[in-house]
Structures are given as structure tokens and as C-alpha cells.
Design a protein around this motif. Structure first.
Motif, PDB file in Angstrom:
ATOM      1  N   HIS A  48       0.826  -1.215   0.000  1.00 16.23           N
ATOM      2  CA  HIS A  48       0.000   0.000   0.000  1.00 16.23           C
ATOM      3  C   HIS A  48       0.858   1.262   0.000  1.00 16.23           C
ATOM      4  O   HIS A  48       0.381   2.337   0.377  1.00 16.23           O
ATOM      5  CB  HIS A  48      -0.928   0.010   1.220  1.00 16.23           C
ATOM      6  N   ALA A  49       2.100   1.143  -0.425  1.00 15.20           N
ATOM      7  CA  ALA A  49       2.997   2.298  -0.418  1.00 15.20           C
ATOM      8  C   ALA A  49       2.495   3.375  -1.381  1.00 15.20           C
ATOM      9  O   ALA A  49       2.010   3.059  -2.474  1.00 15.20           O
ATOM     10  CB  ALA A  49       4.404   1.866  -0.813  1.00 15.20           C
ATOM     11  N   PRO A  50       2.583   4.628  -0.971  1.00 20.57           N
ATOM     12  CA  PRO A  50       2.180   5.700  -1.892  1.00 20.57           C
ATOM     13  C   PRO A  50       3.106   5.736  -3.109  1.00 20.57           C
ATOM     14  O   PRO A  50       4.278   5.399  -3.021  1.00 20.57           O
ATOM     15  CB  PRO A  50       2.333   6.963  -1.040  1.00 20.57           C
ATOM     16  N   THR A  51       2.548   6.147  -4.240  1.00 22.34           N
ATOM     17  CA  THR A  51       3.328   6.138  -5.480  1.00 22.34           C
ATOM     18  C   THR A  51       3.790   7.518  -5.918  1.00 22.34           C
ATOM     19  O   THR A  51       4.705   7.625  -6.717  1.00 22.34           O
ATOM     20  CB  THR A  51       2.509   5.511  -6.621  1.00 22.34           C
ATOM     21  N   ASN A  52       3.191   8.555  -5.401  1.00 21.25           N
ATOM     22  CA  ASN A  52       3.525   9.907  -5.869  1.00 21.25           C
ATOM     23  C   ASN A  52       3.979  10.827  -4.754  1.00 21.25           C
ATOM     24  O   ASN A  52       3.744  12.033  -4.798  1.00 21.25           O
ATOM     25  CB  ASN A  52       2.319  10.524  -6.591  1.00 21.25           C
ATOM     26  N   GLU A  53       4.636  10.259  -3.758  1.00 16.81           N
ATOM     27  CA  GLU A  53       5.172  11.086  -2.678  1.00 16.81           C
ATOM     28  C   GLU A  53       6.416  10.422  -2.114  1.00 16.81           C
ATOM     29  O   GLU A  53       6.645   9.222  -2.322  1.00 16.81           O
ATOM     30  CB  GLU A  53       4.129  11.294  -1.580  1.00 16.81           C
ATOM     31  N   PRO A  54       7.245  11.187  -1.434  1.00 21.08           N
ATOM     32  CA  PRO A  54       8.483  10.610  -0.897  1.00 21.08           C
ATOM     33  C   PRO A  54       8.201   9.611   0.220  1.00 21.08           C
ATOM     34  O   PRO A  54       7.154   9.656   0.876  1.00 21.08           O
ATOM     35  CB  PRO A  54       9.253  11.827  -0.380  1.00 21.08           C
ATOM     36  N   ILE A  55       9.163   8.715   0.414  1.00 21.68           N
ATOM     37  CA  ILE A  55       9.051   7.668   1.427  1.00 21.68           C
ATOM     38  C   ILE A  55      10.332   7.649   2.247  1.00 21.68           C
ATOM     39  O   ILE A  55      11.434   7.725   1.687  1.00 21.68           O
ATOM     40  CB  ILE A  55       8.838   6.290   0.775  1.00 21.68           C
ATOM     41  N   ALA A  56      10.181   7.554   3.566  1.00 14.89           N
ATOM     42  CA  ALA A  56      11.330   7.446   4.462  1.00 14.89           C
ATOM     43  C   ALA A  56      11.479   5.999   4.910  1.00 14.89           C
ATOM     44  O   ALA A  56      10.501   5.341   5.253  1.00 14.89           O
ATOM     45  CB  ALA A  56      11.142   8.344   5.679  1.00 14.89           C
ATOM     46  N   ILE A  57      12.717   5.525   4.898  1.00 13.81           N
ATOM     47  CA  ILE A  57      13.015   4.213   5.451  1.00 13.81           C
ATOM     48  C   ILE A  57      13.974   4.426   6.614  1.00 13.81           C
ATOM     49  O   ILE A  57      15.050   4.997   6.441  1.00 13.81           O
ATOM     50  CB  ILE A  57      13.618   3.270   4.400  1.00 13.81           C
ATOM     51  N   MET A  58      13.547   4.005   7.805  1.00 15.68           N
ATOM     52  CA  MET A  58      14.347   4.153   9.008  1.00 15.68           C
ATOM     53  C   MET A  58      14.933   2.802   9.371  1.00 15.68           C
ATOM     54  O   MET A  58      14.198   1.835   9.589  1.00 15.68           O
ATOM     55  CB  MET A  58      13.507   4.683  10.182  1.00 15.68           C
ATOM     56  N   VAL A  59      16.245   2.743   9.431  1.00 22.70           N
ATOM     57  CA  VAL A  59      16.950   1.501   9.731  1.00 22.70           C
ATOM     58  C   VAL A  59      17.391   1.535  11.189  1.00 22.70           C
ATOM     59  O   VAL A  59      18.062   2.483  11.614  1.00 22.70           O
ATOM     60  CB  VAL A  59      18.174   1.354   8.809  1.00 22.70           C
ATOM     61  N   ILE A  60      17.016   0.520  11.960  1.00 22.45           N
ATOM     62  CA  ILE A  60      17.462   0.421  13.338  1.00 22.45           C
ATOM     63  C   ILE A  60      18.840  -0.242  13.348  1.00 22.45           C
ATOM     64  O   ILE A  60      18.996  -1.388  12.912  1.00 22.45           O
ATOM     65  CB  ILE A  60      16.476  -0.403  14.198  1.00 22.45           C
ATOM     66  N   LEU A  61      19.826   0.509  13.818  1.00 22.34           N
ATOM     67  CA  LEU A  61      21.191  -0.020  13.894  1.00 22.34           C
ATOM     68  C   LEU A  61      21.288  -1.000  15.054  1.00 22.34           C
ATOM     69  O   LEU A  61      20.649  -0.825  16.080  1.00 22.34           O
ATOM     70  CB  LEU A  61      22.179   1.123  14.092  1.00 22.34           C
ATOM     71  N   ARG A  62      22.028  -2.066  14.902  1.00 28.32           N
ATOM     72  CA  ARG A  62      22.812  -2.391  13.736  1.00 28.32           C
ATOM     73  C   ARG A  62      22.155  -3.446  12.878  1.00 28.32           C
ATOM     74  O   ARG A  62      22.395  -3.546  11.685  1.00 28.32           O
ATOM     75  CB  ARG A  62      24.198  -2.859  14.175  1.00 28.32           C
ATOM     76  N   SER A  63      21.280  -4.235  13.467  1.00 31.70           N
ATOM     77  CA  SER A  63      20.735  -5.391  12.748  1.00 31.70           C
ATOM     78  C   SER A  63      19.828  -4.997  11.586  1.00 31.70           C
ATOM     79  O   SER A  63      19.716  -5.739  10.617  1.00 31.70           O
ATOM     80  CB  SER A  63      20.017  -6.340  13.713  1.00 31.70           C
ATOM     81  N   GLY A  64      19.190  -3.839  11.656  1.00 31.19           N
ATOM     82  CA  GLY A  64      18.337  -3.401  10.561  1.00 31.19           C
ATOM     83  C   GLY A  64      19.092  -3.166   9.268  1.00 31.19           C
ATOM     84  O   GLY A  64      18.506  -3.208   8.181  1.00 31.19           O
ATOM     85  N   MET A  65      20.403  -2.934   9.370  1.00 36.89           N
ATOM     86  CA  MET A  65      21.219  -2.735   8.166  1.00 36.89           C
ATOM     87  C   MET A  65      21.149  -3.941   7.246  1.00 36.89           C
ATOM     88  O   MET A  65      21.223  -3.804   6.022  1.00 36.89           O
ATOM     89  CB  MET A  65      22.673  -2.458   8.548  1.00 36.89           C
ATOM     90  N   SER A  66      20.994  -5.114   7.817  1.00 41.87           N
ATOM     91  CA  SER A  66      20.962  -6.341   7.011  1.00 41.87           C
ATOM     92  C   SER A  66      19.719  -6.411   6.128  1.00 41.87           C
ATOM     93  O   SER A  66      19.682  -7.168   5.159  1.00 41.87           O
ATOM     94  CB  SER A  66      21.029  -7.563   7.915  1.00 41.87           C
TER      95      SER A  66
END
Length: 197
Positions: A48-66
Motif C-alpha cells: 500500500h505504499a504511496p506512489t507519488n510522494e516521498p518515502i522514508a526508510i528508518m533503519v534500526i542499527l545495527r541489525s536493521g542494516m541487514s
């Protein structure tokens, strides 16, 4: 009213996840499995991601990097994506989240939707802290994406932001042990990913 919790139902994911439970796997294989699992789960998470607007991805360090590269790769090539990093760890004694790094910076007014990546949701403390941070930052809709969640952790987190939060997980385990790890779980995923156990 609580947030939506969606659990993936996918035979390939389930098979690969059972491999991840093996504590004897070398870090390289753990990283490979996490990437493969993320690629499968991402399809559900961004449906359901929007298609015409910016999206932020927040990575929780450190394991989210994978999870980052394969999650980003699931979006169309022309998606307007920014990746941010949050350093939050769980104190081993108190099991409380500790924030040690925040690279969110200023938020543009049209950035309203975000995804938080963390392979495990155990007690829910780290997830709750991360969600509170990005909500205070100004996001209006957030999806927390995790390969594995505990039943108690998901219950706790789903009640903190009913109108703005969805949780997408690959698997759910029923218990936590006395140290706050998911049981049977996959152990300390950060240590397993990077060979620091």
C-alpha cells in the motif's frame, strides 16, 4: 482500537526462516538468509505504499542494516526514497531501550510515510522507542517491518499509535525468555549477523 498486525503466510519464507533458527550457521549465511527473507517480506510490507510522494526508510542499527538493501530494492526504480538511521539498543539489565544515534535531520513537509526496519521485535521496547521518535519527527503513517515478532511484543506495540501504525512480520513466536529474547526465536540476531557473539 489497535494498529493492524499482518503476518506473512508464505511457504518459501517459512522454510528459509526455519533455517535461520539454526544457531550453528556462520554469520555469512545468517546475513544471506536475512536478505532473502527481507526480499519476500518487503512485497507484503509495501503493498500500500504511496506512489507519488516521498518515502522514508528508518533503519534500526545495527541489525536493521541487514534488511536495508533488499527492502529498498522492492520499490520501483523511480520511487523517491530516503534512508535514515536510528541507533537504539536494549539494555541487557533493564531491557529498556537506549537511543545512542539519531540521523533523521530536518523533515520536508511532504514526507509523511515511513517504514522502520528491524529483524526482531521481542519485548517491543526498541520498536516503541523508534515509533515514538518518527511520530514526533512528523510522519503520519509508519509501517514497522520485522522478520520475527513475539506475541507479547506485538500486542504492546500495536496499541501505541492506533491511527498511524501498521506492523508487518514474517513469523510470530509465542514466548519471551527471562532475558527478553524471543523463544524459540533466532537468538541475538545482531551478534549472529556480524559474528560478535
Amino acid at each position: 482500537m489497535t494498529s493492524t498486525v499482518t503476518v506473512l503466510d508464505d511457504a518459501t519464507f517459512n522454510s528459509k526462516f526455519e533455517q535461520l533458527r539454526d544457531p550453528s550457521l556462520p554469520p555469512r549465511r545468517v546475513r544471506q538468509l536475512v536478505r532473502e527473507l527481507t526480499a519476500i517480506l518487503a512485497k507484503l510490507a509495501i503493498r500500500h505504499a504511496p506512489t507519488n510522494e516521498p518515502i522514508a526508510i528508518m533503519v534500526i542499527l545495527r541489525s536493521g542494516m541487514s534488511m536495508m538493501d533488499d527492502f529498498v530494492a522492492a520499490f520501483p526504480d523511480d520511487a523517491d526514497i530516503s534512508v535514515y538511521h536510528l541507533g537504539i539498543f536494549r539494555d541487557r539489565q533493564t531491557l529498556m531501550p537506549v537511543e545512542y544515534y539519531n540521523k533523521l535531520g530536518p523533515r520536508s513537509a511532504n514526507l509523511k510515510t515511513g517504514y522502520i526496519l528491524d529483524p526482531l521485535l521481542a519485548t517491543g521496547g526498541t520498536a516503541e522507542a523508534a515509533i515514538s521518535i518518527v511520530r514526533d519527527w512528523g510522519l503520519e503513517k509508519v509501517t514497522f517491518v520485522s522478520l520475527l515478532g513475539s506475541k507479547d511484543g506485538l500486542s504492546r506495540v500495536s496499541s501505541i499509535w492506533p491511527d498511524g501504525l501498521d506492523l508487518v512480520v514474517g513469523k510470530v513466536d509465542n514466548e519471551l525468555d527471562n532475558s527478553g529474547y524471543v523463544k524459540p526465536g533466532v537468538g541475538d540476531i545482531g551478534d549472529r549477523l556480524y559474528g560478535t557473539a
